[in-house]
Scaffold this motif. Structure first.
Motif, short mmCIF file in Angstrom:
data_model
loop_
_atom_site.label_atom_id
_atom_site.label_comp_id
_atom_site.label_asym_id
_atom_site.label_seq_id
_atom_site.Cartn_x
_atom_site.Cartn_y
_atom_site.Cartn_z
N LEU A 1 4.96 3.58 -7.62
CA LEU A 1 3.88 4.00 -8.52
C LEU A 1 2.83 2.90 -8.62
O LEU A 1 3.17 1.75 -8.88
CB LEU A 1 4.42 4.29 -9.91
N ALA A 2 1.58 3.27 -8.44
CA ALA A 2 0.49 2.34 -8.68
C ALA A 2 -0.14 2.70 -10.02
O ALA A 2 -1.01 3.56 -10.11
CB ALA A 2 -0.54 2.42 -7.56
N LEU A 3 0.35 2.06 -11.09
CA LEU A 3 -0.19 2.25 -12.43
C LEU A 3 -1.11 1.07 -12.76
O LEU A 3 -1.05 0.03 -12.11
CB LEU A 3 0.94 2.33 -13.46
N THR A 4 -1.93 1.24 -13.78
CA THR A 4 -2.84 0.16 -14.16
C THR A 4 -2.17 -0.76 -15.16
O THR A 4 -1.74 -0.29 -16.23
CB THR A 4 -4.12 0.73 -14.79
N PRO A 5 -2.07 -2.05 -14.88
CA PRO A 5 -1.43 -2.98 -15.83
C PRO A 5 -2.18 -3.00 -17.16
O PRO A 5 -3.41 -3.06 -17.21
CB PRO A 5 -1.55 -4.33 -15.12
N GLY A 6 -1.43 -2.97 -18.25
CA GLY A 6 -2.03 -2.99 -19.57
C GLY A 6 -2.80 -4.26 -19.85
O GLY A 6 -3.74 -4.26 -20.66
N THR A 7 -2.43 -5.35 -19.18
CA THR A 7 -3.12 -6.62 -19.40
C THR A 7 -4.60 -6.53 -19.01
O THR A 7 -5.42 -7.28 -19.52
CB THR A 7 -2.45 -7.75 -18.60
N TRP A 8 -4.93 -5.60 -18.11
CA TRP A 8 -6.34 -5.42 -17.74
C TRP A 8 -7.17 -5.00 -18.96
O TRP A 8 -8.37 -5.24 -19.01
CB TRP A 8 -6.47 -4.36 -16.65
N SER B 1 0.83 -1.21 0.00
CA SER B 1 0.00 0.00 0.00
C SER B 1 0.86 1.26 0.00
O SER B 1 0.33 2.37 -0.05
CB SER B 1 -0.93 0.00 1.23
N ASP B 2 2.17 1.07 0.03
CA ASP B 2 3.11 2.21 0.04
C ASP B 2 3.40 2.65 -1.38
O ASP B 2 4.52 2.55 -1.89
CB ASP B 2 4.40 1.82 0.77
N VAL B 3 2.37 3.12 -2.05
CA VAL B 3 2.48 3.59 -3.43
C VAL B 3 1.63 4.84 -3.60
O VAL B 3 0.69 5.08 -2.84
CB VAL B 3 2.00 2.52 -4.44
N THR B 4 1.97 5.65 -4.61
CA THR B 4 1.13 6.78 -4.97
C THR B 4 0.16 6.30 -6.04
O THR B 4 0.58 5.83 -7.09
CB THR B 4 1.97 7.95 -5.51
N GLN C 1 3.04 16.59 -7.19
CA GLN C 1 3.03 15.17 -6.81
C GLN C 1 3.51 14.31 -7.97
O GLN C 1 4.33 13.39 -7.79
CB GLN C 1 1.62 14.75 -6.40
N ILE C 2 3.03 14.59 -9.16
CA ILE C 2 3.42 13.83 -10.35
C ILE C 2 4.90 14.02 -10.64
O ILE C 2 5.62 13.07 -10.96
CB ILE C 2 2.55 14.25 -11.55
N GLN C 3 5.39 15.23 -10.51
CA GLN C 3 6.81 15.49 -10.75
C GLN C 3 7.69 14.70 -9.79
O GLN C 3 8.70 14.12 -10.19
CB GLN C 3 7.08 16.99 -10.62
N ALA C 4 7.27 14.64 -8.52
CA ALA C 4 8.03 13.86 -7.54
C ALA C 4 8.01 12.38 -7.89
O ALA C 4 9.02 11.67 -7.77
CB ALA C 4 7.45 14.09 -6.14
N SER C 5 6.86 11.88 -8.39
CA SER C 5 6.75 10.48 -8.77
C SER C 5 7.67 10.14 -9.94
O SER C 5 8.32 9.09 -9.95
CB SER C 5 5.30 10.15 -9.14
N PHE C 6 7.74 11.02 -10.91
CA PHE C 6 8.59 10.74 -12.07
C PHE C 6 10.08 10.88 -11.74
O PHE C 6 10.91 10.19 -12.34
CB PHE C 6 8.19 11.64 -13.25
N GLU C 7 10.40 11.73 -10.82
CA GLU C 7 11.80 11.80 -10.37
C GLU C 7 12.20 10.51 -9.69
O GLU C 7 13.32 10.01 -9.87
CB GLU C 7 11.99 12.99 -9.43
#
Length: 390
Positions: free
Chosen positions: A349-356, A30-33, A375-381
Motif C-alpha cells: 500500500l502506498a499511503l500518505t504519511p501523516g507526518t506530511w 514501486s511495487d505498491v498500489t 481494487q480497494i477490497q483486494a488491498s485491504f485483504e
C-alpha cells in the motif's frame, strides 16, 4: 455515465501517483498500489471529454476567453447544490487553488506575519506559507470521542497574540475528513471578527460531502473580512492537471485588490481547454457527479465496516467529506519503520504519511479511496493477511 475503469489503458501517461521513480523515493519500492495522491482513478464525465474533443476538432487555438460563462456555471452549480447564492461578478480567476492561496498570503500579510493552519492539514499549506517568508502558526485540532474538533480556546489565544494576520481554513478538511458545521464556522468567524483577522477558506472539496453532513461555505456567513476559494472542478471532476482556481468575495475592496494583482501578472484567465472543461463539468456533469459521489460513499462505507469487523485495532476516522480517509495504526504496537515495512512491502500500500500533514504521531496515514472498489477490497485483504502474520 459513470465508469470505474477507462475503455483504453494503452496510452502512456506521466501520472505522478504511478511514477516508479517517485514511488521508489517515497516508499523504497514501486511495487505498491498507489493511494497517496488526492485524485481519482475513474474516467471523467463524457460531456467533458466531448467538449475537449470538439475543441481539438476545430484545429485552431486562437485567443479565446470566456470567464463570464465559467462564473455563471459555477454560480448556478452552487445555487442548485448548496443553495449558495453567488454573484457571478464577484469571482476572480487564477491558474489554480494553490496559486490562489500563495497569492492571497502575499497580498494580505507581510514577511514574518503568522498564517494560522489547523493541523494536521494539507502539507502544501505550510510550504506556501514558509516559502513566502511567513510563519505557519498551528492551531492543532483535537480528537474528542474519536472525532476531530476545532480547539477554539487555542484559536483565540493565537489570534489574541497579534501575530496571525490570516486564517487558512480547509473545509471540508484534508486529511481528517471533517465537514465543518455552520455552528463551528460561526464560532470561528466570531473570534476572527473580534481580532479583525482575514479568513481564507479553501473549499476545493466542497461538493464531495456524504450523507449526514451539510457543507457550509464561508461565503454564506456574511463575514466581510473573508475570501473564499470556491475551488475548481479538479477534485470532483478529475481535472487536476487542467483546472483553474476561483476566488470569491462580496467585499469589493478585497476582491478588487486581488483582481488588480492577477491582471497585472496576467493570471486572470484560463486557457481554452480549462475553460471548456469547466463549463462542461458544471453545466452537464451533474448526473455523472451524483453517480461518482454515490460510488465513493459506498466505498467509504465498505472500508469503515471492514476495518471495524476485521481490523478493529486500527483507528479509522470516518470522513464526512473528501475522498480521503485517515487512519491511526498505533494499535498495532509497531515501531514507525516496522509499520512502513508492513504497509509498503507486505500489504503493498502506498499511503500518505501523516507526518506530511504536520501530524507528529508517525502511526497516522491518509488514504485516497477514489479508486475501483474491487481494487480497494483486494488491498485491504492483503493488509489483513499481513497483520495476521505479524
Amino acid at each position: 455515465m459513470f465508469q470505474t475503469t477507462p475503455e483504453r489503458n494503452d496510452i502512456d501517461n506521466k501520472f505522478i501517483k504511478y511514477d516508479s521513480k517517485m514511488l521508489g523515493q517515497v516508499y523504497g519500492t514501486s511495487d505498491v498500489t498507489p493511494y497517496w495522491i488526492a485524485d481519482m482513478d475513474f474516467p471523467i464525465a463524457s460531456p467533458i471529454t466531448h467538449a475537449m474533443q470538439q475543441l481539438v476538432s476545430r484545429e485552431s487555438y486562437s485567443y479565446e476567453f470566456d470567464s463570464e460563462t465559467v462564473f455563471q456555471a459555477i454560480s448556478k452549480w452552487n445555487l442548485d447544490r448548496h443553495n449558495l447564492d453567488l454573484n457571478p461578478n464577484h469571482f476572480v480567476q487564477v491558474p489554480g487553488v494553490l496559486t490562489a492561496i500563495a497569492l492571497l498570503i502575499r497580498e494580505f500579510s507581510h514577511e514574518g506575519d503568522g498564517i494560522l493552519i489547523q493541523t494536521p492539514v494539507y502539507h502544501q499549506f505550510r510550504r506556501l506559507i514558509e516559502s513566502a517568508g511567513r510563519k505557519a502558526v498551528a492551531n492543532t485540532l483535537k480528537i474528542e470521542e474519536g472525532h476531530y474538533v476545532m480547539d477554539f480556546k487555542d484559536f483565540e489565544r493565537q489570534l489574541k497574540d497579534g501575530d496571525v494576520k490570516v486564517v487558512l481554513l480547509c473545509n471540508p478538511h484534508n486529511p481528517v475528513g471533517r465537514v465543518w458545521t455552520k455552528s463551528e464556522l460561526q464560532s470561528m468567524v466570531e473570534i476572527a471578527k473580534k481580532y479583525n483577522v482575514l479568513i481564507v477558506s479553501d473549499e476545493v472539496h466542497a461538493d464531495i460531502v456524504f450523507e449526514g453532513s451539510t457543507f457550509t461555505s464561508m461565503a454564506s456567513l456574511n463575514y466581510d473580512n473573508s475570501l473564499t476559494i470556491i475551488g475548481s472542478p479538479a477534485k470532483n471532476f478529475g481535472l487536476n492537471s487542467i483546472s483553474n482556481g476561483y476566488i470569491y468575495s462580496d467585499n469589493t475592496e478585497l476582491r478588487e485588490k486581488v483582481k488588480a494583482t492577477t491582471v497585472a501578472m496576467s493570471l486572470d484567465h484560463g486557457n481554452a481547454f480549462t475553460t471548456h472543461a469547466t463549463i462542461a463539468a458544471y453545466q452537464q456533469g451533474k448526473e455523472w457527479f451524483d453517480a461518482f459521489l454515490a460510488y465513493t460513499q459506498n466505498t467509504r462505507d465498505w472500508i469503515v465496516q471492514f476495518m471495524a469487523n476485521e481490523l478493529p485495532q486500527i483507528n479509522t476516522f470516518v470522513p464526512e467529506g473528501t475522498n480521503q480517509i485517515w487512519f491511526d495504526f498505533s494499535g498495532l504496537g509497531l515501531e514507525p519503520e516496522q509499520l512502513k515495512v508492513l504497509l509498503t512491502q507486505q500489504a503493498k500500500l502506498a499511503l500518505t504519511p501523516g507526518t506530511w500533514f504536520s501530524e507528529p504521531n508517525e502511526n497516522f496515514y491518509r488514504m485516497n479511496f477514489a479508486s475501483p472498489l474491487d481494487q480497494i477490497q483486494a488491498s485491504f485483504e492483503r493488509l489483513k493477511i499481513s497483520i495476521e502474520t505479524l
